[in-house]
Motif scaffolding. Structure first.
Motif, PDB file in Angstrom:
ATOM      1  N   LEU A 338       0.827  -1.215   0.000  1.00 42.82           N
ATOM      2  CA  LEU A 338       0.000   0.000   0.000  1.00 42.82           C
ATOM      3  C   LEU A 338       0.859   1.262   0.000  1.00 42.82           C
ATOM      4  O   LEU A 338       0.378   2.344  -0.341  1.00 42.82           O
ATOM      5  CB  LEU A 338      -0.938   0.003   1.213  1.00 42.82           C
ATOM      6  CG  LEU A 338      -2.032  -1.074   1.211  1.00 42.82           C
ATOM      7  CD1 LEU A 338      -2.811  -1.045   2.514  1.00 42.82           C
ATOM      8  CD2 LEU A 338      -2.971  -0.903   0.022  1.00 42.82           C
ATOM      9  N   TYR A 339       2.145   1.148   0.386  1.00 40.96           N
ATOM     10  CA  TYR A 339       3.048   2.308   0.420  1.00 40.96           C
ATOM     11  C   TYR A 339       3.965   2.367  -0.802  1.00 40.96           C
ATOM     12  O   TYR A 339       4.864   3.197  -0.865  1.00 40.96           O
ATOM     13  CB  TYR A 339       3.867   2.296   1.716  1.00 40.96           C
ATOM     14  CG  TYR A 339       2.959   2.401   2.929  1.00 40.96           C
ATOM     15  CD1 TYR A 339       2.470   3.631   3.344  1.00 40.96           C
ATOM     16  CD2 TYR A 339       2.548   1.264   3.612  1.00 40.96           C
ATOM     17  CE1 TYR A 339       1.594   3.733   4.409  1.00 40.96           C
ATOM     18  CE2 TYR A 339       1.671   1.352   4.685  1.00 40.96           C
ATOM     19  CZ  TYR A 339       1.204   2.590   5.076  1.00 40.96           C
ATOM     20  OH  TYR A 339       0.327   2.684   6.122  1.00 40.96           O
ATOM     21  N   SER A 340       3.726   1.481  -1.766  1.00 43.73           N
ATOM     22  CA  SER A 340       4.546   1.485  -2.982  1.00 43.73           C
ATOM     23  C   SER A 340       4.213   2.693  -3.844  1.00 43.73           C
ATOM     24  O   SER A 340       3.116   3.263  -3.754  1.00 43.73           O
ATOM     25  CB  SER A 340       4.301   0.204  -3.786  1.00 43.73           C
ATOM     26  OG  SER A 340       2.961   0.188  -4.291  1.00 43.73           O
ATOM     27  N   ASP A 341       5.151   3.080  -4.688  1.00 42.87           N
ATOM     28  CA  ASP A 341       4.902   4.193  -5.608  1.00 42.87           C
ATOM     29  C   ASP A 341       3.707   3.884  -6.510  1.00 42.87           C
ATOM     30  O   ASP A 341       2.915   4.776  -6.830  1.00 42.87           O
ATOM     31  CB  ASP A 341       6.146   4.461  -6.468  1.00 42.87           C
ATOM     32  CG  ASP A 341       7.300   5.037  -5.661  1.00 42.87           C
ATOM     33  OD1 ASP A 341       7.059   5.452  -4.503  1.00 42.87           O
ATOM     34  OD2 ASP A 341       8.432   5.073  -6.169  1.00 42.87           O
ATOM     35  N   LYS A 342       3.582   2.605  -6.912  1.00 40.68           N
ATOM     36  CA  LYS A 342       2.463   2.210  -7.793  1.00 40.68           C
ATOM     37  C   LYS A 342       1.131   2.435  -7.089  1.00 40.68           C
ATOM     38  O   LYS A 342       0.209   3.048  -7.651  1.00 40.68           O
ATOM     39  CB  LYS A 342       2.592   0.731  -8.186  1.00 40.68           C
ATOM     40  CG  LYS A 342       3.646   0.457  -9.231  1.00 40.68           C
ATOM     41  CD  LYS A 342       3.682  -1.031  -9.575  1.00 40.68           C
ATOM     42  CE  LYS A 342       4.825  -1.328 -10.550  1.00 40.68           C
ATOM     43  NZ  LYS A 342       4.972  -2.790 -10.763  1.00 40.68           N
ATOM     44  N   ALA A 343       1.003   1.924  -5.860  1.00 40.06           N
ATOM     45  CA  ALA A 343      -0.263   2.067  -5.130  1.00 40.06           C
ATOM     46  C   ALA A 343      -0.556   3.540  -4.848  1.00 40.06           C
ATOM     47  O   ALA A 343      -1.693   4.002  -5.025  1.00 40.06           O
ATOM     48  CB  ALA A 343      -0.212   1.271  -3.834  1.00 40.06           C
ATOM     49  N   CYS A 344       0.466   4.274  -4.431  1.00 45.21           N
ATOM     50  CA  CYS A 344       0.276   5.692  -4.106  1.00 45.21           C
ATOM     51  C   CYS A 344      -0.239   6.477  -5.304  1.00 45.21           C
ATOM     52  O   CYS A 344      -1.119   7.332  -5.169  1.00 45.21           O
ATOM     53  CB  CYS A 344       1.582   6.311  -3.613  1.00 45.21           C
ATOM     54  SG  CYS A 344       2.096   5.756  -1.981  1.00 45.21           S
ATOM     55  N   SER A 345       0.297   6.181  -6.489  1.00 44.22           N
ATOM     56  CA  SER A 345      -0.116   6.935  -7.682  1.00 44.22           C
ATOM     57  C   SER A 345      -1.554   6.594  -8.074  1.00 44.22           C
ATOM     58  O   SER A 345      -2.285   7.459  -8.564  1.00 44.22           O
ATOM     59  CB  SER A 345       0.837   6.671  -8.846  1.00 44.22           C
ATOM     60  OG  SER A 345       0.777   5.315  -9.252  1.00 44.22           O
ATOM     61  N   ILE A 346      -1.967   5.346  -7.829  1.00 42.50           N
ATOM     62  CA  ILE A 346      -3.357   4.959  -8.131  1.00 42.50           C
ATOM     63  C   ILE A 346      -4.307   5.652  -7.161  1.00 42.50           C
ATOM     64  O   ILE A 346      -5.317   6.245  -7.568  1.00 42.50           O
ATOM     65  CB  ILE A 346      -3.519   3.422  -8.050  1.00 42.50           C
ATOM     66  CG1 ILE A 346      -2.715   2.745  -9.161  1.00 42.50           C
ATOM     67  CG2 ILE A 346      -4.995   3.029  -8.148  1.00 42.50           C
ATOM     68  CD1 ILE A 346      -2.551   1.241  -8.990  1.00 42.50           C
ATOM     69  N   PHE A 347      -4.001   5.598  -5.874  1.00 44.90           N
ATOM     70  CA  PHE A 347      -4.858   6.244  -4.870  1.00 44.90           C
ATOM     71  C   PHE A 347      -4.973   7.756  -5.129  1.00 44.90           C
ATOM     72  O   PHE A 347      -6.034   8.355  -4.952  1.00 44.90           O
ATOM     73  CB  PHE A 347      -4.317   6.009  -3.459  1.00 44.90           C
ATOM     74  CG  PHE A 347      -4.511   4.603  -2.950  1.00 44.90           C
ATOM     75  CD1 PHE A 347      -5.731   3.956  -3.085  1.00 44.90           C
ATOM     76  CD2 PHE A 347      -3.475   3.936  -2.313  1.00 44.90           C
ATOM     77  CE1 PHE A 347      -5.918   2.659  -2.599  1.00 44.90           C
ATOM     78  CE2 PHE A 347      -3.650   2.644  -1.820  1.00 44.90           C
ATOM     79  CZ  PHE A 347      -4.875   2.002  -1.968  1.00 44.90           C
ATOM     80  N   ALA A 348      -3.867   8.358  -5.561  1.00 49.01           N
ATOM     81  CA  ALA A 348      -3.850   9.816  -5.773  1.00 49.01           C
ATOM     82  C   ALA A 348      -4.820  10.242  -6.871  1.00 49.01           C
ATOM     83  O   ALA A 348      -5.307  11.379  -6.872  1.00 49.01           O
ATOM     84  CB  ALA A 348      -2.436  10.281  -6.108  1.00 49.01           C
ATOM     85  N   LYS A 349      -5.134   9.316  -7.799  1.00 48.85           N
ATOM     86  CA  LYS A 349      -6.094   9.645  -8.853  1.00 48.85           C
ATOM     87  C   LYS A 349      -7.475   9.927  -8.274  1.00 48.85           C
ATOM     88  O   LYS A 349      -8.286  10.619  -8.885  1.00 48.85           O
ATOM     89  CB  LYS A 349      -6.184   8.497  -9.864  1.00 48.85           C
ATOM     90  CG  LYS A 349      -4.925   8.290 -10.701  1.00 48.85           C
ATOM     91  CD  LYS A 349      -5.069   7.068 -11.604  1.00 48.85           C
ATOM     92  CE  LYS A 349      -3.762   6.726 -12.312  1.00 48.85           C
ATOM     93  NZ  LYS A 349      -3.876   5.466 -13.085  1.00 48.85           N
ATOM     94  N   GLY A 350      -7.749   9.368  -7.094  1.00 46.82           N
ATOM     95  CA  GLY A 350      -9.017   9.638  -6.417  1.00 46.82           C
ATOM     96  C   GLY A 350      -8.893  10.740  -5.384  1.00 46.82           C
ATOM     97  O   GLY A 350      -9.833  10.995  -4.628  1.00 46.82           O
ATOM     98  N   GLY A 351      -7.718  11.379  -5.330  1.00 45.56           N
ATOM     99  CA  GLY A 351      -7.492  12.437  -4.347  1.00 45.56           C
ATOM    100  C   GLY A 351      -7.131  11.907  -2.972  1.00 45.56           C
ATOM    101  O   GLY A 351      -7.090  12.664  -2.003  1.00 45.56           O
ATOM    102  N   ALA A 352      -6.873  10.602  -2.873  1.00 41.82           N
ATOM    103  CA  ALA A 352      -6.525   9.986  -1.593  1.00 41.82           C
ATOM    104  C   ALA A 352      -5.011  10.015  -1.418  1.00 41.82           C
ATOM    105  O   ALA A 352      -4.286   9.476  -2.248  1.00 41.82           O
ATOM    106  CB  ALA A 352      -7.028   8.546  -1.542  1.00 41.82           C
ATOM    107  N   VAL A 353      -4.560  10.652  -0.356  1.00 42.46           N
ATOM    108  CA  VAL A 353      -3.122  10.826  -0.146  1.00 42.46           C
ATOM    109  C   VAL A 353      -2.693  10.121   1.127  1.00 42.46           C
ATOM    110  O   VAL A 353      -3.301  10.281   2.184  1.00 42.46           O
ATOM    111  CB  VAL A 353      -2.756  12.322  -0.070  1.00 42.46           C
ATOM    112  CG1 VAL A 353      -1.276  12.499   0.221  1.00 42.46           C
ATOM    113  CG2 VAL A 353      -3.100  13.008  -1.374  1.00 42.46           C
ATOM    114  N   GLN A 354      -1.633   9.327   1.018  1.00 41.36           N
ATOM    115  CA  GLN A 354      -1.075   8.649   2.186  1.00 41.36           C
ATOM    116  C   GLN A 354       0.083   9.471   2.755  1.00 41.36           C
ATOM    117  O   GLN A 354       0.633  10.333   2.066  1.00 41.36           O
ATOM    118  CB  GLN A 354      -0.580   7.256   1.786  1.00 41.36           C
ATOM    119  CG  GLN A 354      -1.697   6.310   1.436  1.00 41.36           C
ATOM    120  CD  GLN A 354      -1.273   5.386   0.312  1.00 41.36           C
ATOM    121  OE1 GLN A 354      -1.204   5.779  -0.847  1.00 41.36           O
ATOM    122  NE2 GLN A 354      -0.965   4.163   0.659  1.00 41.36           N
TER     123      GLN A 354
END
Length: 364
Positions: A338-354
């Motif tokens: 969930l902290y990978s660059d891949k997961a982070c970039s997908i979540f960011a498309k929904g405005g979700a930021v870790q």
């Protein structure tokens, strides 16, 4: 960066445990506003995890997640990973915490992120795994992984600061100096306002952390005996008392659910320099009138003393592993991913930021 120990040998990340053959894990995630903003967000992350590790994922994603997974869990059938925050009306996550039915995931912090060379702990901003929201038992162990967050800091008119040549204060002493300078220029310009009571609560949490660090904060929020008789507590009280004298006097009368936007308007009109708020303030006041050259700025609460750390209070969601999860090792790998660059970039498309360093650079 990891710091070398006394022997000057840098710590090495632990390899992720190898999954068993043909493992399929079940992930249950809340379909929140982020999923609405980018439908399929969670499925895309699950697919990326499978591509990286070979571990298959069966996803349950629902707005009413508690109703969907609750009955089967009562029968002893648990998902491997659950993304569901505390603070929800049904209190499912709180029940698991209370019953001590959540797995200890402290070892995930020292695991390597699948597909990367970094450790999970290197990918998480400092402070996010030092609170009761992630370490609920005060035993120094992490049980809930910090996920999407909304920071609540001090918002101000950056355009005014540029125009006046002012520097954003880094300490409270600098705050008082700025307040006096602004007041001398314009008697209607006060240092502070707050929209309504809940925002001042969030302000107090950040103040406690900036004054006394994680130790004082955790003791205060778990009602440690005598904590309010300490020098740190007195310093918090002193700052609040002084801040009251620098607060726009109309603030308390408007600090309610009907009139709070009038307090927010004080910042837009340069009648208050700072107010505690969250990142949604920009949209909330989008149609409101404002001073010429107005630009939103946000900063943390200042440090208690020069060289100290400021702090901002964050609302954050959590991912966790039930103690009864059937595939514990694979579940921990998923949490790490969930902290990978891949997961982070997908979540960011929904405005979700870790809470991962640098992620906010990609946001407007």
């Amino acid at each position: 960066n990891t710091q070398p120990s006394d022997s000057q040998t840098p710590s090495t990340p632990e390899p992720a445990p190898a999954p068993a053959e043909d493992v399929t894990i079940q992930v249950a995630a809340l379909a929140s506003g982020y999923e609405e903003a980018y439908p399929g967000m969670w499925q895309e992350v699950c697919d990326a995890f499978t591509a990286e590790t070979g571990i298959k994922v069966e996803l349950i994603c629902d707005k009413n997640l508690e109703d969907v997974i609750g009955p089967s869990m009562q029968g002893g059938d648990f998902p491997d990973v659950i993304h569901l925050a505390t603070g929800r009306e049904k209190g499912l996550t709180e029940q698991f915490i209370k019953d001590r039915n959540i797995a200890d995931i402290t070892d995930v912090l020292s695991m390597t992120v699948p597909g990367e060379s970094a450790k999970v702990s290197d990918k998480i901003v400092g402070g996010f795994t030092d609170t009761s929201v992630t370490n609920p038992y005060g035993d120094g162990k992490t049980y809930l992984a910090p996920m999407f967050y909304s920071p609540c800091g001090l918002f101000y008119n950056a355009g005014l600061f540029e125009e006046k040549g002012w520097t954003v204060p880094a300490t409270w002493d600098e705050m008082w100096e700025l307040a006096d300078k602004a007041k001398a220029e314009d008697p209607n310009m006060y240092l502070f306002t707050y929209p309504t009571t809940g925002y001042f609560d969030a302000f107090l949490y950040a103040l406690m952390y900036s004054v006394g660090g994680a130790d004082f904060f955790n003791k205060a929020t778990t009602y440690a005996e005598g904590i309010w008789d300490t020098p740190e507590a007195q310093q918090c009280f002193d700052i609040i008392a002084k801040l009251a004298s620098y607060t726009n006097p109309v603030t308390p009368a408007q600090a309610n659910d009907q009139d709070f936007t009038q307090n927010q308007q004080l910042v837009l009109d340069n009648k208050a320099l700072f107010m505690p708020n969250g990142t949604w303030i920009v949209g909330e006041m989008a149609e409101a009138p404002r001073a010429d050259g107005f630009k939103w700025g946000m900063t943390a609460l200042p440090a208690a003393k020069a060289g100290g750390n400021g702090a901002s209070y964050c609302w954050l969601e959590q991912a966790w592993v039930p103690a009864g999860a059937p595939n514990l090792d694979a579940a921990k790998q998923f949490v790490a991913f969930l902290y990978s660059d891949k997961a982070c970039s997908i979540f960011a498309k929904g405005g979700a930021v870790q809470p991962v360093p640098g992620l906010t650079d990609n946001l407007e």
